[in-house]
Design a protein around this motif. Structure first.
Motif, PDB file in Angstrom:
ATOM      1  N   ALA A 211       0.823  -1.213   0.000  1.00  0.00           N
ATOM      2  CA  ALA A 211       0.000   0.000   0.000  1.00  0.00           C
ATOM      3  C   ALA A 211       0.855   1.260   0.000  1.00  0.00           C
ATOM      4  CB  ALA A 211      -0.942  -0.014   1.202  1.00  0.00           C
ATOM      5  N   LEU A 212       1.724   1.417   1.021  1.00  0.00           N
ATOM      6  CA  LEU A 212       2.513   2.642   1.155  1.00  0.00           C
ATOM      7  C   LEU A 212       3.829   2.594   0.396  1.00  0.00           C
ATOM      8  CD1 LEU A 212       2.087   3.384   4.979  1.00  0.00           C
ATOM      9  CD2 LEU A 212       0.718   4.238   3.075  1.00  0.00           C
ATOM     10  N   ASN A 213       4.360   1.394   0.190  1.00  0.00           N
ATOM     11  CA  ASN A 213       5.716   1.238  -0.367  1.00  0.00           C
ATOM     12  C   ASN A 213       6.670   2.190   0.347  1.00  0.00           C
ATOM     13  OD1 ASN A 213       7.752   0.243  -1.970  1.00  0.00           O
ATOM     14  ND2 ASN A 213       7.296   1.590  -3.713  1.00  0.00           N
ATOM     15  N   ILE A 214       6.668   2.090   1.666  1.00  0.00           N
ATOM     16  CA  ILE A 214       7.254   3.097   2.539  1.00  0.00           C
ATOM     17  C   ILE A 214       8.776   3.101   2.459  1.00  0.00           C
ATOM     18  CG2 ILE A 214       7.469   1.634   4.596  1.00  0.00           C
ATOM     19  CD1 ILE A 214       6.200   4.049   6.155  1.00  0.00           C
ATOM     20  N   SER A 215       9.348   4.296   2.610  1.00  0.00           N
ATOM     21  CA  SER A 215      10.807   4.430   2.662  1.00  0.00           C
ATOM     22  C   SER A 215      11.281   4.195   4.098  1.00  0.00           C
ATOM     23  CB  SER A 215      11.236   5.807   2.164  1.00  0.00           C
ATOM     24  OG  SER A 215      10.709   6.825   2.997  1.00  0.00           O
ATOM     25  N   SER A 216      12.585   4.155   4.283  1.00  0.00           N
ATOM     26  CA  SER A 216      13.127   3.813   5.598  1.00  0.00           C
ATOM     27  C   SER A 216      13.361   5.024   6.489  1.00  0.00           C
ATOM     28  CB  SER A 216      14.450   3.045   5.440  1.00  0.00           C
ATOM     29  OG  SER A 216      15.384   3.819   4.707  1.00  0.00           O
ATOM     30  N   SER A 217      13.114   6.249   5.973  1.00  0.00           N
ATOM     31  CA  SER A 217      13.281   7.437   6.812  1.00  0.00           C
ATOM     32  C   SER A 217      12.517   8.607   6.212  1.00  0.00           C
ATOM     33  CB  SER A 217      14.760   7.811   6.963  1.00  0.00           C
ATOM     34  OG  SER A 217      15.271   8.355   5.762  1.00  0.00           O
ATOM     35  N   LEU A 218      12.332   9.633   7.044  1.00  0.00           N
ATOM     36  CA  LEU A 218      11.627  10.835   6.611  1.00  0.00           C
ATOM     37  C   LEU A 218      12.386  11.565   5.512  1.00  0.00           C
ATOM     38  CD1 LEU A 218       9.220  12.804   7.295  1.00  0.00           C
ATOM     39  CD2 LEU A 218      10.806  13.966   8.835  1.00  0.00           C
ATOM     40  N   SER A 219      13.711  11.547   5.592  1.00  0.00           N
ATOM     41  CA  SER A 219      14.527  12.283   4.628  1.00  0.00           C
ATOM     42  C   SER A 219      14.587  11.611   3.264  1.00  0.00           C
ATOM     43  CB  SER A 219      15.949  12.450   5.174  1.00  0.00           C
ATOM     44  OG  SER A 219      15.941  13.120   6.406  1.00  0.00           O
ATOM     45  N   GLU A 220      14.254  10.334   3.220  1.00  0.00           N
ATOM     46  CA  GLU A 220      14.283   9.582   1.960  1.00  0.00           C
ATOM     47  C   GLU A 220      12.911   9.650   1.304  1.00  0.00           C
ATOM     48  OE1 GLU A 220      14.801   4.960   0.489  1.00  0.00           O
ATOM     49  OE2 GLU A 220      15.606   5.553   2.441  1.00  0.00           O
ATOM     50  N   SER A 221      12.735  10.604   0.398  1.00  0.00           N
ATOM     51  CA  SER A 221      11.418  10.823  -0.219  1.00  0.00           C
ATOM     52  C   SER A 221      10.936   9.599  -0.996  1.00  0.00           C
ATOM     53  CB  SER A 221      11.481  12.036  -1.149  1.00  0.00           C
ATOM     54  OG  SER A 221      10.332  12.108  -1.948  1.00  0.00           O
ATOM     55  N   GLY A 222      11.756   9.108  -1.909  1.00  0.00           N
ATOM     56  CA  GLY A 222      11.381   7.933  -2.684  1.00  0.00           C
ATOM     57  C   GLY A 222      10.436   8.194  -3.829  1.00  0.00           C
ATOM     58  N   GLY A 223      10.041   9.465  -4.045  1.00  0.00           N
ATOM     59  CA  GLY A 223       9.122   9.770  -5.146  1.00  0.00           C
ATOM     60  C   GLY A 223       7.684   9.491  -4.777  1.00  0.00           C
ATOM     61  N   LEU A 224       6.768   9.837  -5.699  1.00  0.00           N
ATOM     62  CA  LEU A 224       5.342   9.670  -5.448  1.00  0.00           C
ATOM     63  C   LEU A 224       4.922   8.204  -5.551  1.00  0.00           C
ATOM     64  CD1 LEU A 224       3.724  12.669  -7.394  1.00  0.00           C
ATOM     65  CD2 LEU A 224       4.015  12.445  -4.921  1.00  0.00           C
ATOM     66  N   ASN A 225       4.000   7.837  -4.674  1.00  0.00           N
ATOM     67  CA  ASN A 225       3.323   6.544  -4.768  1.00  0.00           C
ATOM     68  C   ASN A 225       2.075   6.771  -5.615  1.00  0.00           C
ATOM     69  OD1 ASN A 225       1.686   4.296  -4.357  1.00  0.00           O
ATOM     70  ND2 ASN A 225       2.309   4.028  -2.228  1.00  0.00           N
ATOM     71  N   TRP A 226       2.113   6.333  -6.871  1.00  0.00           N
ATOM     72  CA  TRP A 226       1.048   6.702  -7.801  1.00  0.00           C
ATOM     73  C   TRP A 226      -0.302   6.098  -7.431  1.00  0.00           C
ATOM     74  CZ3 TRP A 226       1.589  10.770 -10.572  1.00  0.00           C
ATOM     75  CH2 TRP A 226       2.864  11.190 -10.955  1.00  0.00           C
ATOM     76  N   LYS A 227      -0.301   4.938  -6.813  1.00  0.00           N
ATOM     77  CA  LYS A 227      -1.578   4.357  -6.377  1.00  0.00           C
ATOM     78  C   LYS A 227      -2.260   5.251  -5.349  1.00  0.00           C
ATOM     79  CE  LYS A 227       0.518   0.543  -5.256  1.00  0.00           C
ATOM     80  NZ  LYS A 227       0.843  -0.825  -4.759  1.00  0.00           N
ATOM     81  N   MET A 228      -1.482   5.722  -4.390  1.00  0.00           N
ATOM     82  CA  MET A 228      -2.049   6.588  -3.360  1.00  0.00           C
ATOM     83  C   MET A 228      -2.335   7.991  -3.881  1.00  0.00           C
ATOM     84  SD  MET A 228      -2.729   4.850  -0.844  1.00  0.00           S
ATOM     85  CE  MET A 228      -2.378   3.234  -0.159  1.00  0.00           C
TER      86      MET A 228
END
Length: 729
Positions: A211-228
């Motif tokens: 669901a979230l495809n979450i990153s490991s920290s606040l500073s690591e944006s990781g780009g947009l999760n298009w599903k969400m």
């Protein structure tokens, strides 16, 4: 004064005296004619500025179609996601059934009185939060702007939660549910279970990774999760379409969005009570732990929950109430909505613990089977003697009670070697004591329990549709707390403002649908609303009780309701509520200072949450959120105090009455006195000054319980009242 000022002034005084005589002579016999009189001010461009609240165009202000629609709107706003995933957690954490005692006490001390206060000022003044507090005291007009800012901050991340619910809702139309089992990974040689899922659980893995495809920290944006991102867009489109016509469109949706959650909760309760282990969960929830109830932390958390459960300080309560008739019994509404909110929380708690009891029972059964197999292996290896096992124990169909009996025997006999055996105590209470709240309850614990339901997709669809409706009901009130004050103050078109507001919120809200977005949701939830709202509500209480005057406010309530409110509210508003709110503010600041600022980050390698402190830039954001939310209060105060804005063209602070309705008046009382009254015959113009006893009965007059201009008004604005405070009417 101009040249002939003395002559003009004398003529003016004659007209004033004559109009006083006319008014007093007609007060009893010609009350209807008196109600039609109006105070005219020499600014024709301004006399109909407030088209929404002028008496001749009263019907142009939107109104509720029925009392039921209004009650459902207030219930929908106050009953939100917190009732389902926050209250049960607090109940479990703070003494079970004993937690209900401090909650009810604080509901009576601060909840109902402050809710009643907001309903009353909104209904009395018939404006949004900005207009209401400008009306009470222009120097405290920033309270309304602060409410709007907090509403905007909350709306930004609250709609993200609705987006999450929409995602899970869309994924529920399949069997088995996609979070039922851990996914398998194939490589060239063999197939194996996804390591991250195997270390945690199927529902936990689905939430954080799928669901979230979450990153490991606040500073690591990781780009947009298009599903969400798509789900967030859908959520804002729903809110925009529902709110674009104001209460005329959202009011009709309230019948479904406010009532459907109760249907789902009742269905879940009935289904939950039929599940094995549900009674254990409910018994655990209602078992009182009286010693915990005496801890100060319990009372602080109960007060905070009461405060936020009713939506105090957001402006949504005031906005909804402003569309009421002035003779509506808002006291009844305050008590009714408050107790509906409380009983909804209790109902949701019953449902949650019935389902969690069922889940705990399933986990406990697995624990018993796994540990029974360990005991059999130990018996075969000779580490345990067969003599210590009671003869009636059958390990092929062992019950939880029999296992605990064997466990206790082995623990006593093998006391020194017991830890090395690797046996676990399988107790349902241990599982129920694992407190979960928020997203952990809704998207992990509850979804895991529903996978064991017969026809699990149906129950999943119902549950997440309920969350969507609970969220939308609260969002309607939150957006109304932004739109209504701005429309009332700046006279912009509601449709255009609603679309702009939703578009801006969506684009800002994209920070919450990055891979690190969940951490930003936590940040906004912790820092954007708690302290600012407490300060706002304290200032609301001070504005009404100290500046406007509690005695005058009680008279207004009597005039509006047709009866005098209980003196209980007098003492609550004047003494108890300000004291309790101040204590709550201090306790919240202390708690915030003692708790290290940070968030729980999901670590993929260990499949566990790990506490991280906020980086410096994030701390600046946290502080900025609190400062920005409360900043309008001192800014408006200084602007008004230093007269930095010219109010000669009209102000919300200057209000008069016409047949008991508010109309906007220009504030220009320093020029030529002849400009105060414009072209009316003496019988048509009310006196500019009667003194303070305008409502008192004249000797020999018939008994009158209401003011001469009807039960909706508190009098006419006097042209010159130097002895009265700025908020007097």
């Amino acid at each position: 004064m101009p040249k002939n000022s003395k002559v003009v002034k004398r003529e003016l005084d004659d007209e004033v005296i004559e109009s006083v005589k006319d008014l007093l002579s007609n007060e009893d016999s010609s009350d209807d004619a008196f109600k039609k009189s109006e105070l005219m001010v020499d600014d024709q461009e301004e006399k109909d500025v407030d088209v929404e609240e002028g008496s001749d165009v009263e019907d142009e202000r939107p109104a509720w179609n029925s009392k039921l629609q209004y009650i459902l709107a207030q219930v929908g706003f106050s009953v939100g996601l917190g009732n389902v995933w926050r209250f049960p957690y607090l109940c479990q954490k703070n003494g079970g059934g004993a937690y209900l005692v401090p909650y009810l006490i604080l509901l009576l001390i601060i909840g109902i009185p402050l809710f009643f206060l907001e309903l009353a000022v909104g209904q009395r003044i018939r404006r949004g939060s900005i207009g209401v507090w400008n009306y009470i005291s222009p120097k405290l007009g920033g309270i309304g702007f602060a409410s709007c800012v907090v509403c905007f901050f909350v709306a930004l991340y609250y709609n993200v939660i609705i987006g999450w619910s929409l995602f899970y809702f869309s994924q529920s139309f399949q069997h088995p549910l996609p979070w039922d089992q851990c996914p398998l990974v194939k490589n060239a040689s063999h197939t194996f279970v996804e390591p991250e899922c195997e270390k945690s659980s199927a529902t936990t893995y689905y939430w954080y990774r799928e669901a979230l495809n979450i990153s490991s920290s606040l500073s690591e944006s990781g780009g947009l999760n298009w599903k969400m991102t798509i789900c967030l867009l859908a959520a804002w489109v729903m809110v925009c379409l529902a709110m674009i016509k104001g209460i005329q469109s959202s009011g009709k949706i309230m019948y479904f969005s406010s009532l459907f959650p109760y249907v789902v909760l009742l269905c879940f309760l009935i289904r939950g009570l039929l599940l094995n282990g549900s009674v254990d969960g409910i018994r655990h929830m209602f078992t009182p732990k009286l010693e915990i109830m005496l801890e100060p932390k319990v009372w602080r958390e109960a007060a905070t929950q009461v405060f936020f459960a009713l939506g105090l300080g957001f402006g949504g309560v005031i906005a909804f109430s402003s569309y009421n008739k002035r003779d509506n019994n808002c006291h009844f509404d305050a008590v009714l909505v408050s107790f509906i909110n409380f009983f909804t929380s209790v109902l949701a708690t019953l449902v949650v613990f019935a389902v969690l009891g069922f889940k705990a029972n399933i986990i406990n059964e697995k624990c018993v089977i796994q540990n029974s197999e360990k005991i059999l292996k130990l018996l075969k290896m000779g580490n345990l003697s067969q003599d210590m096992i009671p003869h009636h124990i059958n390990f092929s169909s062992i019950t939880a009670e029999d296992y605990n009996l064997v466990y206790d025997i082995i623990k006593k006999v093998k006391e020194e070697e017991f830890d090395s055996l690797g046996l676990k105590s399988c107790q349902i209470e241990d599982e129920l004591n694992k407190a979960v709240q928020g997203t952990g309850l809704a998207f992990i614990a509850f979804t895991e329990a529903m996978t064991h339901f017969p026809a699990s997709p149906f129950w999943s669809v119902m549950f997440f549709l309920m969350l969507v409706n609970l969220g939308l009901g609260s969002m309607f009130g939150t957006i109304e707390g932004i739109i209504t004050p701005i429309v009332d103050t700046f006279k912009v078109r509601k449709e255009i403002l609603t679309v702009i507001c939703c578009l801006v919120a969506f684009f800002i809200g994209l920070i919450f649908v990055q891979r690190s977005g969940n951490y930003f949701v936590t940040m906004f939830d912790d820092y954007s609303a708690t302290l600012p709202l407490l300060i706002v509500v304290i200032l609301e209480n001070v504005a009404v009780i100290r500046i406007y005057g509690i005695d005058k406010f009680m008279e207004d309530l009597k005039d509006m309701l047709g009866f005098s409110p209980s003196q209980y509210y007098y003492y609550m508003w004047k003494y108890v509520s300000p004291f309790v709110l101040s204590c709550l503010l201090v306790a919240s600041i202390v708690q915030m200072g003692l708790s290290p600022p940070g968030y729980n980050a999901w670590i993929e390698d260990t499949a566990m949450e790990e506490f991280h402190s906020y980086p410096t830039w994030a701390m600046i954001v946290c502080i900025s959120l609190m400062v920005l939310a409360i900043l309008p209060v001192p800014i408006v105060f200084m602007v008004r105090r230093c007269n930095l804005i010219d109010d000669s063209s009209g102000s919300l602070a200057s209000v008069s009455y016409k047949r008991g309705r508010i109309i906007k008046e220009p504030v220009n009382l320093e020029g030529d006195n002849t400009s105060l009254i414009h072209g009316k015959s003496p019988s048509e113009v009310p006196s500019p000054n009667f003194g303070k006893n305008i409502y008192r009965k004249q000797t020999g007059s018939p008994t009158l319980d209401t003011a001469p201009n009807g039960r909706y008004g508190i009098g006419y604005l006097m042209a010159d009242m130097p002895d009265m405070p700025e908020s007097d009417l």
